[in-house]
Write a protein that holds these residues in place. Structure first.
Motif, PDB file in Angstrom:
ATOM      1  N   ILE A 188      84.009  28.138  23.597  1.00  0.00           N
ATOM      2  CA  ILE A 188      84.067  28.569  24.994  1.00  0.00           C
ATOM      3  C   ILE A 188      82.776  28.167  25.699  1.00  0.00           C
ATOM      4  O   ILE A 188      81.678  28.468  25.222  1.00  0.00           O
ATOM      5  N   SER A 189      82.905  27.489  26.803  1.00  0.00           N
ATOM      6  CA  SER A 189      81.731  27.042  27.550  1.00  0.00           C
ATOM      7  C   SER A 189      81.107  28.209  28.312  1.00  0.00           C
ATOM      8  O   SER A 189      81.745  29.245  28.557  1.00  0.00           O
ATOM      9  N   ALA A 190      79.851  28.044  28.689  1.00  0.00           N
ATOM     10  CA  ALA A 190      79.138  29.082  29.419  1.00  0.00           C
ATOM     11  C   ALA A 190      79.721  29.242  30.822  1.00  0.00           C
ATOM     12  O   ALA A 190      80.349  28.335  31.375  1.00  0.00           O
ATOM     13  N   GLY A 191      79.486  30.420  31.400  1.00  0.00           N
ATOM     14  CA  GLY A 191      79.940  30.675  32.753  1.00  0.00           C
ATOM     15  C   GLY A 191      81.203  31.507  32.792  1.00  0.00           C
ATOM     16  O   GLY A 191      81.828  31.789  31.768  1.00  0.00           O
ATOM     17  N   TRP A 192      81.587  31.913  33.978  1.00  0.00           N
ATOM     18  CA  TRP A 192      82.776  32.742  34.173  1.00  0.00           C
ATOM     19  C   TRP A 192      84.019  31.870  34.278  1.00  0.00           C
ATOM     20  O   TRP A 192      83.996  30.822  34.912  1.00  0.00           O
ATOM     21  N   HIS A 193      85.103  32.318  33.625  1.00  0.00           N
ATOM     22  CA  HIS A 193      86.354  31.578  33.602  1.00  0.00           C
ATOM     23  C   HIS A 193      87.467  32.445  34.205  1.00  0.00           C
ATOM     24  O   HIS A 193      87.665  33.582  33.758  1.00  0.00           O
ATOM     25  N   PRO A 194      88.198  31.929  35.202  1.00  0.00           N
ATOM     26  CA  PRO A 194      89.330  32.692  35.740  1.00  0.00           C
ATOM     27  C   PRO A 194      90.455  32.777  34.721  1.00  0.00           C
ATOM     28  O   PRO A 194      90.744  31.804  34.010  1.00  0.00           O
ATOM     29  N   ILE A 195      91.072  33.969  34.629  1.00  0.00           N
ATOM     30  CA  ILE A 195      92.118  34.184  33.625  1.00  0.00           C
ATOM     31  C   ILE A 195      93.453  34.535  34.265  1.00  0.00           C
ATOM     32  O   ILE A 195      94.491  33.949  33.939  1.00  0.00           O
ATOM     33  N   ALA A 196      93.455  35.502  35.164  1.00  0.00           N
ATOM     34  CA  ALA A 196      94.726  35.966  35.730  1.00  0.00           C
ATOM     35  C   ALA A 196      94.456  36.744  37.006  1.00  0.00           C
ATOM     36  O   ALA A 196      93.330  37.195  37.259  1.00  0.00           O
TER      37      ALA A 196
ATOM     38  N   GLN B 124      83.719  35.754  30.434  1.00  0.00           N
ATOM     39  CA  GLN B 124      82.685  34.861  29.940  1.00  0.00           C
ATOM     40  C   GLN B 124      82.225  35.323  28.563  1.00  0.00           C
ATOM     41  O   GLN B 124      82.604  36.400  28.076  1.00  0.00           O
ATOM     42  N   LEU B 125      81.394  34.516  27.932  1.00  0.00           N
ATOM     43  CA  LEU B 125      80.867  34.848  26.609  1.00  0.00           C
ATOM     44  C   LEU B 125      80.111  36.177  26.640  1.00  0.00           C
ATOM     45  O   LEU B 125      79.482  36.503  27.647  1.00  0.00           O
TER      46      LEU B 125
ATOM     47  N   GLN C 103      86.871  43.484  16.652  1.00  0.00           N
ATOM     48  CA  GLN C 103      87.384  42.276  17.264  1.00  0.00           C
ATOM     49  C   GLN C 103      86.479  41.886  18.429  1.00  0.00           C
ATOM     50  O   GLN C 103      86.074  42.729  19.226  1.00  0.00           O
ATOM     51  N   GLN C 104      86.154  40.591  18.515  1.00  0.00           N
ATOM     52  CA  GLN C 104      85.214  40.148  19.527  1.00  0.00           C
ATOM     53  C   GLN C 104      85.798  40.283  20.934  1.00  0.00           C
ATOM     54  O   GLN C 104      86.916  39.852  21.205  1.00  0.00           O
ATOM     55  N   VAL C 105      85.021  40.888  21.823  1.00  0.00           N
ATOM     56  CA  VAL C 105      85.426  41.109  23.215  1.00  0.00           C
ATOM     57  C   VAL C 105      84.557  40.259  24.129  1.00  0.00           C
ATOM     58  O   VAL C 105      83.328  40.197  23.967  1.00  0.00           O
ATOM     59  N   LEU C 106      85.185  39.611  25.101  1.00  0.00           N
ATOM     60  CA  LEU C 106      84.454  38.857  26.109  1.00  0.00           C
ATOM     61  C   LEU C 106      84.068  39.774  27.265  1.00  0.00           C
ATOM     62  O   LEU C 106      84.722  40.786  27.525  1.00  0.00           O
ATOM     63  N   ARG C 107      83.011  39.427  27.962  1.00  0.00           N
ATOM     64  CA  ARG C 107      82.664  40.146  29.186  1.00  0.00           C
ATOM     65  C   ARG C 107      83.720  39.826  30.233  1.00  0.00           C
ATOM     66  O   ARG C 107      84.228  38.697  30.301  1.00  0.00           O
ATOM     67  N   SER C 108      84.063  40.795  31.060  1.00  0.00           N
ATOM     68  CA  SER C 108      85.089  40.558  32.072  1.00  0.00           C
ATOM     69  C   SER C 108      84.708  41.238  33.387  1.00  0.00           C
ATOM     70  O   SER C 108      83.937  42.192  33.404  1.00  0.00           O
ATOM     71  N   ARG C 109      85.270  40.722  34.457  1.00  0.00           N
ATOM     72  CA  ARG C 109      85.057  41.294  35.779  1.00  0.00           C
ATOM     73  C   ARG C 109      86.215  40.856  36.675  1.00  0.00           C
ATOM     74  O   ARG C 109      86.983  39.948  36.316  1.00  0.00           O
ATOM     75  N   VAL C 110      86.341  41.516  37.829  1.00  0.00           N
ATOM     76  CA  VAL C 110      87.360  41.154  38.802  1.00  0.00           C
ATOM     77  C   VAL C 110      86.650  40.745  40.086  1.00  0.00           C
ATOM     78  O   VAL C 110      85.883  41.531  40.663  1.00  0.00           O
ATOM     79  N   VAL C 111      86.884  39.520  40.512  1.00  0.00           N
ATOM     80  CA  VAL C 111      86.266  38.986  41.727  1.00  0.00           C
ATOM     81  C   VAL C 111      87.370  38.473  42.634  1.00  0.00           C
ATOM     82  O   VAL C 111      88.161  37.602  42.224  1.00  0.00           O
TER      83      VAL C 111
END
Length: 283
Positions: free
Chosen positions: A176-184, A281-282, A266-274
């Motif tokens: 997974i690359s650095a930075g925030w990734h849109p998911i849904a 992101q990582l 289980q590994q959790v990614l950081r998440s936010r709603v923008v």
């Protein structure tokens, strides 16, 4: 040595014994709570590697004292401590071993046999020392330490080459690359229902609970099983996803392991709603 280990990994003939022992272990340790205890779920780390430090440390210390004059009583005490604590460490190891892949179980079987030889030697060493035959006890102790050292080497091969007991989902993070990734879109996420998405081609689970969203890696920490194909259950009031391969359960709200054989979260990614879009992101 590498060639020998490869031959053991590929020795399908060991499966006749290994499969029978696996069924025996699973029959003997039926309680889910006991299994979780022995897996180290409560510790957040496999219990067996921690437990073996006590007998190995005691036996190594006894060997050092056996080389010094006037230390017979102290060495005997350490041999006794090591022999007694080796048994629960072995039980924890057997519980972990019963959930491994065939190739891992083959190495683990030889690992167990080698350590059993060491334990028998140390039991004999303790008996000899307690009856005044200290020279014979020392000899058996050194033989036992050699066997336990060989078993430790095989245990290292299991962990570092075959990745037994390690969190096998973590390498996915490196993809997974650095930075925030849109998911849904947040509005489109169903409440209390996990859905599958991808981040840089890495499968993840997205779980909405109220105004919060959790994004977890979708490959099980235990043996990379597909969590997105697992069932969602309630465990102690928490929604958990159950791996369809070996039954490990993880809380969908924070990735905490609820039931083994997985011992790590289980590994959790950081998440936010923008702007109404869920991003991850990582960690």
């Amino acid at each position: 040595m590498r060639a020998l280990l490869t031959r053991i990994e590929q020795a399908a003939g060991l499966d006749r014994v290994g499969d029978r022992m696996q069924r025996t272990v699973q029959r003997r340790i039926r309680s889910g709570r006991v299994r979780d205890l022995l897996h180290g779920v409560w510790l957040g780390h496999p219990l067996h590697p921690v437990a073996v430090q006590v007998p190995l440390g005691a036996w190594i210390s006894a060997a050092v004292l056996d080389l010094l004059p006037g230390q017979q009583r102290a060495a005997t005490t350490l041999v006794g401590v090591g022999t007694a604590t080796a048994i629960p460490a072995a039980i924890a190891g057997a519980n972990d071993w019963a959930t491994l892949t065939p190739e891992q179980r083959r190495i683990g079987l030889v690992h167990a046999v080698t350590n059993t030889v060491g334990l028998v030697c140390y039991a004999g060493s303790l008996a000899a020392r307690l009856t005044g035959r200290h020279a014979f006890g020392r000899t058996l102790g050194f033989v036992g330490l050699a066997a336990a050292g060989g078993g430790g080497y095989l245990g290292g091969h299991l962990a570092y080459k075959q990745a037994a007991g390690v969190n096998q989902s973590v390498p996915e993070l490196h993809r997974i690359s650095a930075g925030w990734h849109p998911i849904a879109d947040f509005a489109g996420l169903p409440e209390s229902t996990m859905i599958s998405r991808e981040v840089d081609d890495v499968p993840v689970l997205v779980y909405r609970h109220g105004e919060n969203v959790t994004v977890l890696l979708a490959h099980c920490a235990h043996q990379n099983g597909p969590l997105d194909e697992g069932d969602v259950i309630s465990s102690n009031g928490h929604a958990c996803v159950v791996c369809p391969w070996h039954g490990s359960a993880f809380r969908l709200t924070d990735g905490t392991v609820a039931h083994g054989p997985a011992a790590t979260d289980q590994q959790v990614l950081r998440s936010r709603v923008v702007a109404g879009v869920v991003q991850a992101q990582l960690p």
